[in-house]
Design a protein around this motif. Structure first.
Motif, short mmCIF file in Angstrom:
data_model
loop_
_atom_site.label_atom_id
_atom_site.label_comp_id
_atom_site.label_asym_id
_atom_site.label_seq_id
_atom_site.Cartn_x
_atom_site.Cartn_y
_atom_site.Cartn_z
N LEU A 52 -7.87 -6.92 -5.36
CA LEU A 52 -7.23 -5.63 -5.63
C LEU A 52 -8.03 -4.51 -4.98
O LEU A 52 -9.26 -4.53 -5.00
CB LEU A 52 -7.16 -5.37 -7.14
N GLN A 53 -7.32 -3.55 -4.45
CA GLN A 53 -7.94 -2.38 -3.83
C GLN A 53 -7.61 -1.14 -4.64
O GLN A 53 -6.71 -1.15 -5.47
CB GLN A 53 -7.42 -2.23 -2.38
N GLU A 54 -8.32 -0.06 -4.36
CA GLU A 54 -8.09 1.22 -5.04
C GLU A 54 -6.61 1.60 -5.00
O GLU A 54 -6.05 2.04 -6.00
CB GLU A 54 -8.94 2.31 -4.38
N GLU A 55 -5.97 1.40 -3.86
CA GLU A 55 -4.57 1.80 -3.73
C GLU A 55 -3.61 0.91 -4.53
O GLU A 55 -2.44 1.23 -4.70
CB GLU A 55 -4.13 1.83 -2.26
N ASP A 56 -4.11 -0.21 -5.08
CA ASP A 56 -3.29 -1.11 -5.87
C ASP A 56 -3.28 -0.77 -7.36
O ASP A 56 -2.59 -1.42 -8.14
CB ASP A 56 -3.78 -2.56 -5.71
N LYS A 57 -4.03 0.26 -7.77
CA LYS A 57 -4.09 0.61 -9.20
C LYS A 57 -2.71 0.90 -9.79
O LYS A 57 -2.40 0.38 -10.87
CB LYS A 57 -5.05 1.76 -9.43
#
Length: 112
Positions: A52-57
């Motif tokens: 998971l990446q920051e943009e996936d929050k």
């Protein structure tokens, strides 16, 4: 890509669909472990929770919200369990993040 859940999302493999929107698809588990057992899968391929990446929050929140809403619609008002496995030692067998939602039976702890 040879991902089972990507193929289900794309409609290449049939599933017993429960819900879908622009971000997720939910379908019943093929080997249910409870009277209610479905999966919530993002349309975007993310192999593990560690990926998971920051943009996936926002997507991660949408998965959780969808699981909760569908569990209630499936009659799990008294309680349900959500499970996400991360990597093979934890029980992940399909490397596309997904949330199991199980309900309408008493759950034991520890889960094993």
């Amino acid at each position: 890509m040879d991902c089972l859940f990507c193929k289900i999302v794309a409609g290449e493999i049939p599933s017993r669909k429960l819900y879908e929107d622009e971000h997720v698809i939910a379908f019943y588990d093929i080997a249910p472990q409870a009277p209610v057992h479905f999966l919530v899968v993002p349309r975007k391929h993310i192999a593990t929770l560690d990926d998971l990446q920051e943009e996936d929050k926002p997507l991660a929140g949408h998965i959780l919200y969808t699981a909760q809403r569908l569990a209630r619609e499936q009659g799990c008002e008294e309680g349900f369990r959500v499970v996400m496995n991360c990597r093979e030692p934890a029980g992940q067998s399909v490397f596309h993040i997904h949330m199991h939602v199980l309900g309408q039976r008493r759950m034991a702890w520890p889960p094993g």
